[in-house]
Motif scaffolding. Sequence first.
Motif, PDB file in Angstrom:
ATOM      1  N   TYR A 163       0.821  -1.210   0.000  1.00 33.77           N
ATOM      2  CA  TYR A 163       0.000   0.000   0.000  1.00 33.77           C
ATOM      3  C   TYR A 163       0.856   1.262   0.000  1.00 33.77           C
ATOM      4  O   TYR A 163       0.491   2.269  -0.605  1.00 33.77           O
ATOM      5  CB  TYR A 163      -0.979  -0.013   1.177  1.00 33.77           C
ATOM      6  CG  TYR A 163      -2.080  -1.028   0.977  1.00 33.77           C
ATOM      7  CD1 TYR A 163      -3.060  -0.823   0.011  1.00 33.77           C
ATOM      8  CD2 TYR A 163      -2.110  -2.203   1.710  1.00 33.77           C
ATOM      9  CE1 TYR A 163      -4.060  -1.760  -0.211  1.00 33.77           C
ATOM     10  CE2 TYR A 163      -3.113  -3.147   1.499  1.00 33.77           C
ATOM     11  CZ  TYR A 163      -4.074  -2.916   0.540  1.00 33.77           C
ATOM     12  OH  TYR A 163      -5.059  -3.843   0.318  1.00 33.77           O
TER      13      TYR A 163
ATOM     14  N   LYS B 215       2.003   1.572  -3.541  1.00 32.39           N
ATOM     15  CA  LYS B 215       0.874   1.999  -4.373  1.00 32.39           C
ATOM     16  C   LYS B 215       0.669   3.505  -4.237  1.00 32.39           C
ATOM     17  O   LYS B 215       0.470   4.204  -5.230  1.00 32.39           O
ATOM     18  CB  LYS B 215      -0.387   1.241  -3.961  1.00 32.39           C
ATOM     19  CG  LYS B 215      -1.576   1.532  -4.826  1.00 32.39           C
ATOM     20  CD  LYS B 215      -2.740   0.636  -4.491  1.00 32.39           C
ATOM     21  CE  LYS B 215      -3.885   1.002  -5.414  1.00 32.39           C
ATOM     22  NZ  LYS B 215      -4.825  -0.033  -5.608  1.00 32.39           N
TER      23      LYS B 215
ATOM     24  N   GLU C 177       1.170   6.217  -7.293  1.00 39.28           N
ATOM     25  CA  GLU C 177       0.085   7.138  -7.659  1.00 39.28           C
ATOM     26  C   GLU C 177       0.562   8.579  -7.633  1.00 39.28           C
ATOM     27  O   GLU C 177       0.171   9.389  -8.476  1.00 39.28           O
ATOM     28  CB  GLU C 177      -1.104   6.953  -6.713  1.00 39.28           C
ATOM     29  CG  GLU C 177      -1.877   5.672  -6.967  1.00 39.28           C
ATOM     30  CD  GLU C 177      -2.952   5.388  -5.928  1.00 39.28           C
ATOM     31  OE1 GLU C 177      -3.114   6.185  -4.972  1.00 39.28           O
ATOM     32  OE2 GLU C 177      -3.628   4.355  -6.071  1.00 39.28           O
TER      33      GLU C 177
ATOM     34  N   THR D 171      -0.683  -2.316  -8.757  1.00 37.01           N
ATOM     35  CA  THR D 171      -0.162  -0.996  -8.381  1.00 37.01           C
ATOM     36  C   THR D 171      -0.078  -0.076  -9.582  1.00 37.01           C
ATOM     37  O   THR D 171      -0.369   1.095  -9.491  1.00 37.01           O
ATOM     38  CB  THR D 171       1.245  -1.147  -7.738  1.00 37.01           C
ATOM     39  OG1 THR D 171       1.137  -2.009  -6.627  1.00 37.01           O
ATOM     40  CG2 THR D 171       1.775   0.187  -7.287  1.00 37.01           C
TER      41      THR D 171
END
Length: 161
Positions: free
Chosen positions: A124, A127, A131, A160
Motif C-alpha cells: 500500500y 501503491k 500514484e 499498483t
Amino acid sequence: MKDQHFFSYSVPSFDGSIVVGDTTYATVLKLGEEASPNLNFTLDREKVVNYMKLVHEGAINEIRKEFFYVEAIRNLRKKIRFMNLNFEFQNDDITENEFENELKENESKYFVHVSLLKSEADFYILKDIVEKINDDLTTDDVADIFSIDVSTNQNLISTTV
C-alpha cells in the motif's frame, strides 16, 4: 471501570488553540485563585492503547515510505551510472575489458538487487508512491525503481501500476 485509567494533570492556566483533524478550536482556560488547579481526565485504556498502536503503525509506515524513496533514488542513480559506463563503452572511450572489470569490481554501483515486499503494508505504501509519481509506469519500471522481485510480487505490483 477496570478498562479505564485515571490521569491527573495540573494546569494553572492555558491560553491557546486545540487542533483536531482539519478543525481548530480556540480555547481559553483561566483558573482563578479559588478554583482547583487540577484538571482530571478519565480515559478509556483500550482506546488509548489502540490510538498508540495507530500512531506507532503510522510512524513505521513513514519510515518504510522513506526507505522506498531513498531506494528509488539509489536505484535511479545506479541506472544512470550504468548508462554512462555503457555510453563510454559504445563510444570506444573504454575497452570491453575495462567495461567488464568496472562492473565486476564495482557491482554495487551499477546493479539493482531485488527483494520481496516485507508486508501488505509495503504494497500500500508503494501503491501510494506510484500514484503520486503519476506516470505511466510498467510493472518492470516499478520493480526496477523499488528493487522488487517481479516473479514473487507480480500480482501485487500489477495492481499498483
